[in-house]
Design a protein around this motif. Structure first.
Motif, PDB file in Angstrom:
ATOM      1  N   GLU A 367      -8.486   0.481  -2.975  1.00  0.00           N
ATOM      2  CA  GLU A 367      -8.294   0.387  -4.427  1.00  0.00           C
ATOM      3  C   GLU A 367      -6.959  -0.295  -4.697  1.00  0.00           C
ATOM      4  OE1 GLU A 367      -7.845   3.227  -8.409  1.00  0.00           O
ATOM      5  OE2 GLU A 367      -8.576   4.069  -6.509  1.00  0.00           O
ATOM      6  N   THR A 368      -6.978  -1.301  -5.557  1.00  0.00           N
ATOM      7  CA  THR A 368      -5.745  -1.997  -5.915  1.00  0.00           C
ATOM      8  C   THR A 368      -5.379  -1.689  -7.367  1.00  0.00           C
ATOM      9  OG1 THR A 368      -7.025  -3.972  -6.480  1.00  0.00           O
ATOM     10  CG2 THR A 368      -6.091  -3.868  -4.275  1.00  0.00           C
ATOM     11  N   PHE A 369      -4.204  -2.161  -7.761  1.00  0.00           N
ATOM     12  CA  PHE A 369      -3.680  -1.880  -9.102  1.00  0.00           C
ATOM     13  C   PHE A 369      -4.712  -2.275 -10.155  1.00  0.00           C
ATOM     14  CE2 PHE A 369      -0.615  -2.708 -12.651  1.00  0.00           C
ATOM     15  CZ  PHE A 369      -0.136  -1.407 -12.744  1.00  0.00           C
ATOM     16  N   GLY A 370      -4.930  -1.391 -11.114  1.00  0.00           N
ATOM     17  CA  GLY A 370      -5.919  -1.636 -12.151  1.00  0.00           C
ATOM     18  C   GLY A 370      -7.266  -1.031 -11.846  1.00  0.00           C
ATOM     19  N   GLY A 371      -7.382  -0.335 -10.684  1.00  0.00           N
ATOM     20  CA  GLY A 371      -8.642   0.336 -10.353  1.00  0.00           C
ATOM     21  C   GLY A 371      -9.706  -0.588  -9.814  1.00  0.00           C
ATOM     22  N   ASN A 393       4.667  -3.679  -4.061  1.00  0.00           N
ATOM     23  CA  ASN A 393       4.839  -2.636  -5.074  1.00  0.00           C
ATOM     24  C   ASN A 393       4.601  -3.209  -6.466  1.00  0.00           C
ATOM     25  OD1 ASN A 393       7.218  -4.155  -4.608  1.00  0.00           O
ATOM     26  ND2 ASN A 393       8.453  -2.656  -5.731  1.00  0.00           N
ATOM     27  N   ALA A 394       3.889  -2.445  -7.304  1.00  0.00           N
ATOM     28  CA  ALA A 394       3.545  -2.906  -8.653  1.00  0.00           C
ATOM     29  C   ALA A 394       4.626  -2.565  -9.663  1.00  0.00           C
ATOM     30  CB  ALA A 394       2.217  -2.283  -9.087  1.00  0.00           C
ATOM     31  N   VAL A 395       5.541  -1.660  -9.303  1.00  0.00           N
ATOM     32  CA  VAL A 395       6.573  -1.184 -10.240  1.00  0.00           C
ATOM     33  C   VAL A 395       7.926  -1.218  -9.528  1.00  0.00           C
ATOM     34  CG1 VAL A 395       7.343   0.729 -11.691  1.00  0.00           C
ATOM     35  CG2 VAL A 395       4.890   0.334 -11.356  1.00  0.00           C
ATOM     36  N   ALA A 396       8.964  -1.651 -10.241  1.00  0.00           N
ATOM     37  CA  ALA A 396      10.310  -1.670  -9.677  1.00  0.00           C
ATOM     38  C   ALA A 396      10.773  -0.252  -9.363  1.00  0.00           C
ATOM     39  CB  ALA A 396      11.279  -2.336 -10.649  1.00  0.00           C
ATOM     40  N   GLY A 397      11.457  -0.075  -8.235  1.00  0.00           N
ATOM     41  CA  GLY A 397      11.967   1.239  -7.853  1.00  0.00           C
ATOM     42  C   GLY A 397      10.942   2.143  -7.214  1.00  0.00           C
ATOM     43  N   SER A 402       0.152   4.612  -2.723  1.00  0.00           N
ATOM     44  CA  SER A 402      -1.012   5.433  -2.388  1.00  0.00           C
ATOM     45  C   SER A 402      -2.170   4.507  -2.035  1.00  0.00           C
ATOM     46  CB  SER A 402      -1.392   6.324  -3.573  1.00  0.00           C
ATOM     47  OG  SER A 402      -2.530   7.106  -3.261  1.00  0.00           O
ATOM     48  N   LEU A 403      -2.673   4.635  -0.823  1.00  0.00           N
ATOM     49  CA  LEU A 403      -3.783   3.792  -0.375  1.00  0.00           C
ATOM     50  C   LEU A 403      -5.074   4.598  -0.377  1.00  0.00           C
ATOM     51  CD1 LEU A 403      -2.266   1.795   2.614  1.00  0.00           C
ATOM     52  CD2 LEU A 403      -2.719   0.996   0.306  1.00  0.00           C
ATOM     53  N   ARG A 404      -6.020   4.158  -1.175  1.00  0.00           N
ATOM     54  CA  ARG A 404      -7.340   4.792  -1.215  1.00  0.00           C
ATOM     55  C   ARG A 404      -8.325   3.873  -0.514  1.00  0.00           C
ATOM     56  NH1 ARG A 404      -5.290   5.726  -6.427  1.00  0.00           N
ATOM     57  NH2 ARG A 404      -4.878   7.931  -6.843  1.00  0.00           N
ATOM     58  N   VAL A 405      -8.907   4.365   0.575  1.00  0.00           N
ATOM     59  CA  VAL A 405      -9.851   3.581   1.366  1.00  0.00           C
ATOM     60  C   VAL A 405     -11.256   3.818   0.813  1.00  0.00           C
ATOM     61  CG1 VAL A 405     -10.748   3.139   3.676  1.00  0.00           C
ATOM     62  CG2 VAL A 405      -8.362   3.820   3.368  1.00  0.00           C
ATOM     63  N   LEU A 406     -11.965   2.737   0.534  1.00  0.00           N
ATOM     64  CA  LEU A 406     -13.249   2.816  -0.156  1.00  0.00           C
ATOM     65  C   LEU A 406     -14.363   2.165   0.654  1.00  0.00           C
ATOM     66  CD1 LEU A 406     -11.973   1.638  -3.659  1.00  0.00           C
ATOM     67  CD2 LEU A 406     -12.273   4.008  -2.920  1.00  0.00           C
ATOM     68  N   GLU A 427      11.349   1.770   1.187  1.00  0.00           N
ATOM     69  CA  GLU A 427      12.593   1.768   0.442  1.00  0.00           C
ATOM     70  C   GLU A 427      12.360   1.193  -0.950  1.00  0.00           C
ATOM     71  OE1 GLU A 427      15.613   3.009   1.318  1.00  0.00           O
ATOM     72  OE2 GLU A 427      14.466   3.842   2.985  1.00  0.00           O
ATOM     73  N   PRO A 428      13.001   1.771  -1.991  1.00  0.00           N
ATOM     74  CA  PRO A 428      12.833   1.240  -3.352  1.00  0.00           C
ATOM     75  C   PRO A 428      13.241  -0.225  -3.405  1.00  0.00           C
ATOM     76  CG  PRO A 428      13.981   3.340  -3.381  1.00  0.00           C
ATOM     77  CD  PRO A 428      13.890   2.935  -1.953  1.00  0.00           C
ATOM     78  N   ALA A 429      12.503  -1.015  -4.157  1.00  0.00           N
ATOM     79  CA  ALA A 429      12.793  -2.435  -4.273  1.00  0.00           C
ATOM     80  C   ALA A 429      12.315  -2.943  -5.622  1.00  0.00           C
ATOM     81  CB  ALA A 429      12.103  -3.200  -3.145  1.00  0.00           C
ATOM     82  N   GLU A 430      12.719  -4.159  -5.958  1.00  0.00           N
ATOM     83  CA  GLU A 430      12.252  -4.787  -7.186  1.00  0.00           C
ATOM     84  C   GLU A 430      10.737  -4.968  -7.113  1.00  0.00           C
ATOM     85  OE1 GLU A 430      14.284  -8.410  -8.029  1.00  0.00           O
ATOM     86  OE2 GLU A 430      16.224  -7.633  -7.384  1.00  0.00           O
ATOM     87  N   LYS A 431      10.136  -5.134  -8.272  1.00  0.00           N
ATOM     88  CA  LYS A 431       8.693  -5.322  -8.338  1.00  0.00           C
ATOM     89  C   LYS A 431       8.276  -6.506  -7.463  1.00  0.00           C
ATOM     90  CE  LYS A 431       4.971  -6.429 -11.579  1.00  0.00           C
ATOM     91  NZ  LYS A 431       4.634  -6.736 -12.984  1.00  0.00           N
ATOM     92  N   GLY A 432       7.287  -6.264  -6.588  1.00  0.00           N
ATOM     93  CA  GLY A 432       6.763  -7.318  -5.746  1.00  0.00           C
ATOM     94  C   GLY A 432       7.558  -7.588  -4.488  1.00  0.00           C
ATOM     95  N   ARG A 433       8.647  -6.824  -4.245  1.00  0.00           N
ATOM     96  CA  ARG A 433       9.498  -7.093  -3.081  1.00  0.00           C
ATOM     97  C   ARG A 433       9.168  -6.203  -1.879  1.00  0.00           C
ATOM     98  NH1 ARG A 433      14.002 -10.119  -4.263  1.00  0.00           N
ATOM     99  NH2 ARG A 433      14.191 -10.219  -1.988  1.00  0.00           N
ATOM    100  N   ALA A 434       8.758  -4.960  -2.124  1.00  0.00           N
ATOM    101  CA  ALA A 434       8.349  -4.091  -1.004  1.00  0.00           C
ATOM    102  C   ALA A 434       6.987  -4.563  -0.501  1.00  0.00           C
ATOM    103  CB  ALA A 434       8.278  -2.642  -1.458  1.00  0.00           C
TER     104      ALA A 434
END
Length: 582
Positions: A367-371, A393-397, A402-406, A427-434
């Motif tokens: 499952e990816t961001f947005g369901g 990561n979809a959100v900064a910090g 969470s990985l849901r295997v489908l 580790e926390p990172a800017e959006k899209g950096r982790a």
């Protein structure tokens, strides 16, 4: 190494001797034994001995239908199931019961071969999910066997059929209707390579269902109460008789301690009861042929295996659908075990020039961001297989993902089956950096392993599939695929809208931030066009129209292309100035 057909109703064991696959008979000369187990006071009996106990004490049959299942998922088993965290019958797990059958087959092999047997190839229905395959493997280990390979039953039957045709090229459909399961597999044989092109099936459809339907019909005709084990056994006898004769009498003495039941049943009566079950198998055939992108005329043979293919109505239905007489060259009860023996021979080198390429019957993804369902391994991919993808990561910090295997064929995650879920910390990172790399690996047994790696630390997390990988009744496997076809347009529209919405939610704040800067990066003559495109996106978001929103987002993206280019250019100039100044 031995090959084992662990069947719902009957099981068999074979080996390759002097280059030829043979089945091994027990002391009574039987090559096929009933998959029945009786547990006494410290004693265990398997096969015909166990069945002789039926009517006096409980005997476990059709335990294959419990493999890899959770409590509450089974409601039609002939014996009461124990409540608790796992499915149990007579206080034992399905793996423990199946292990007793496998121990008996192992004993027969060792007695016949006069040597210790340690390794085995075991067959399963093509539509067995990961939990059911894992449970089968555990049963083998409990029986003291190293399970070297798990092979799909129709594929094993094709191996038995094609062993003497290794120099030929042929496309074959294997129609396998056994005691508890049905599979249709389309395979291509070429120069000793057996490749599965497509497979469809139903793990809750077989001769047991026909027995139950006939027993229920006879009980109703006689005005009897609930159907019991004796009625099921008699129904099986009558079913077999009706394959040879036009009429048979269903007799069960002293039902509920009272009168005996005696009902005359004709082949036409039975065929009427069997019709909906047979039609379900033909529907699977239709879908498998569509998946393989073949017509019946493209096939060289349609091979029938499984005891229930002896039923004349089954053969007639197969003949009508494929527009040809089915190939009856394989023994219905023995072909799968012979194929398992051949595969065992391939692994040990006793059989050469044979390569087996199997497929996974359902798509696997996360499952990816947005369901959304993001497929990593599509349905009908040849196995073993491995596929990976990088996620951010979809959100900064954000500190974890969470990985849901489908597993499934629908576009939205909520409509597919969840195999498991786990957290991957980073580790926390800017959006899209982790960055987290996710790898799916399906081994040659069709068993799935999921690995997630934090690329910054190279720390791995591996998903362990628990006892029941798919929290859904097996009979819904076909429903999943048919619903994916039925809802294809709606699902795709929702996916398009969701992807466009995510893009819009990312684009709108960025556009607003740029326009509010007032630093001259957006000329006045461009502002009006951008504002108009922005308004169109907001209106499309409210409309819920996927194509309209997608077009609006594309228009806004295009309207801001020049601005984006100027921002990149300015950033580069500023970076150069800082460097020169430093």
């Amino acid at each position: 190494m031995i090959g084992i057909d662990l069947g719902t109703t009957y099981s068999a064991v074979g080996v390759v001797e002097s280059g030829f696959p043979i089945l091994l008979a027990n002391e009574e000369g039987r090559r096929v034994i009933p998959s029945a187990v009786w547990f006494g006071d410290g004693a265990v009996e398997v096969g015909e001995k166990a069945l002789r106990r039926r009517g006096v004490s409980p005997v476990v049959t059709s335990v294959k239908r419990l493999m890899g299942r959770r409590p509450g998922e089974v409601d039609d088993f002939p014996l009461p199931l124990d409540e608790g965290d796992r499915v149990r019958v007579l206080g034992r797990t399905p793996e423990e019961v199946s292990a007793e059958i496998l121990k008996e087959l192992k004993r027969i092999a060792e007695w016949r071969l006069e040597t210790e047997v340690r390794k085995a190839v075991i067959t399963v229905p093509a539509y067995f999910n990961d939990a059911q395959r894992s449970a089968t493997k555990r049963a083998g280990e409990l029986a003291g066997l190293e399970v070297a390979r798990i092979v799909n039953e129709p594929t094993a039957a094709a191996l038995a059929y094609g062993l003497d045709k290794l120099g030929e090229k042929a496309r074959v459909a294997v129609y396998d209707l056994g005691g508890g399961t049905f599979d249709l597999s389309v395979l291509e044989m070429r120069d000793g390579v057996f490749q599965v092109l497509a497979t469809r099936g139903d793990t809750r459809l077989g001769g047991d269902d026909l027995d139950a339907a006939l027993a229920g019909w006879c009980a109703e005709k006689a005005g009897a109460g609930a159907v019991d084990g004796r009625m099921i056994k008699e129904a099986e006898r009558v079913k077999r008789a009706l394959s040879a004769d036009g009429e048979a009498v269903f007799r069960v003495p002293f039902v509920d301690g009272g009168e005996s039941i005696e009902v005359a049943a004709t082949r036409r009566d039975f065929e009427h009861l069997a019709a909906p079950f047979i039609e379900r198998t033909i529907d699977c055939c239709r879908r498998a042929m569509h998946d393989a992108e073949l017509s019946p005329a493209d096939l060289d043979a349609v091979v029938l295996v499984g005891g229930s293919t002896r039923i004349p109505a089954v053969r007639e239905a197969v003949s009508a659908f494929f527009d040809r007489e089915p190939d009856l060259s394989q023994h219905p009860d023995e072909a799968i075990a012979l194929g398992a023996a051949i595969q065992a021979g391939v692994l040990t080198g006793a059989v050469r020039k044979v390569v087996l390429l199997d497929v996974t019957p359902l798509s696997l993804g996360i499952e990816t961001f947005g369901g959304l369902m993001n497929v990593l391994i599509p349905r009908n991919t040849t196995i073993p297989a491995k596929a990976g993808e990088m996620f951010t990561n979809a959100v900064a910090g954000q500190r974890s993902m969470s990985l849901r295997v489908l597993q499934g064929e629908r576009e939205m995650a909520r409509d597919n089956w969840r195999l498991g879920e786990f957290e991957v910390a980073f580790e926390p990172a800017e959006k899209g950096r982790a960055r987290v790399g996710v790898q799916f690996r399906i081994d040659e047994n069709g068993i799935l392993e999921v690995l997630a790696r934090d690329t910054a630390t190279n720390r791995d997390t591996v998903l362990e599939i628990r006892d029941a990988a798919v929290d859904v009744d097996d009979e819904k496997v076909e429903t999943m695929v048919s619903e994916s076809v039925e809802h294809a347009f709606d699902d795709m529209a929702e996916r398009v809208f969701t992807e466009a919405r995510l893009k819009a939610e990312e684009l709108l704040p960025a556009v607003e931030a740029v326009l509010s800067q007032g630093d001259g990066i957006v000329p006045e003559e461009e502002v009006a066009g951008i504002r108009e495109a922005e308004a169109t996106v907001r209106e499309a978001l409210d409309s819920g129209d996927a194509n309209r929103l997608k077009a609006a987002v594309e228009s806004l993206d295009k309207a801001t292309e020049a601005v984006a280019a100027r921002m990149v250019e300015r950033a580069m100039e500023e970076a150069l100035e800082r460097r020169m100044g430093g």
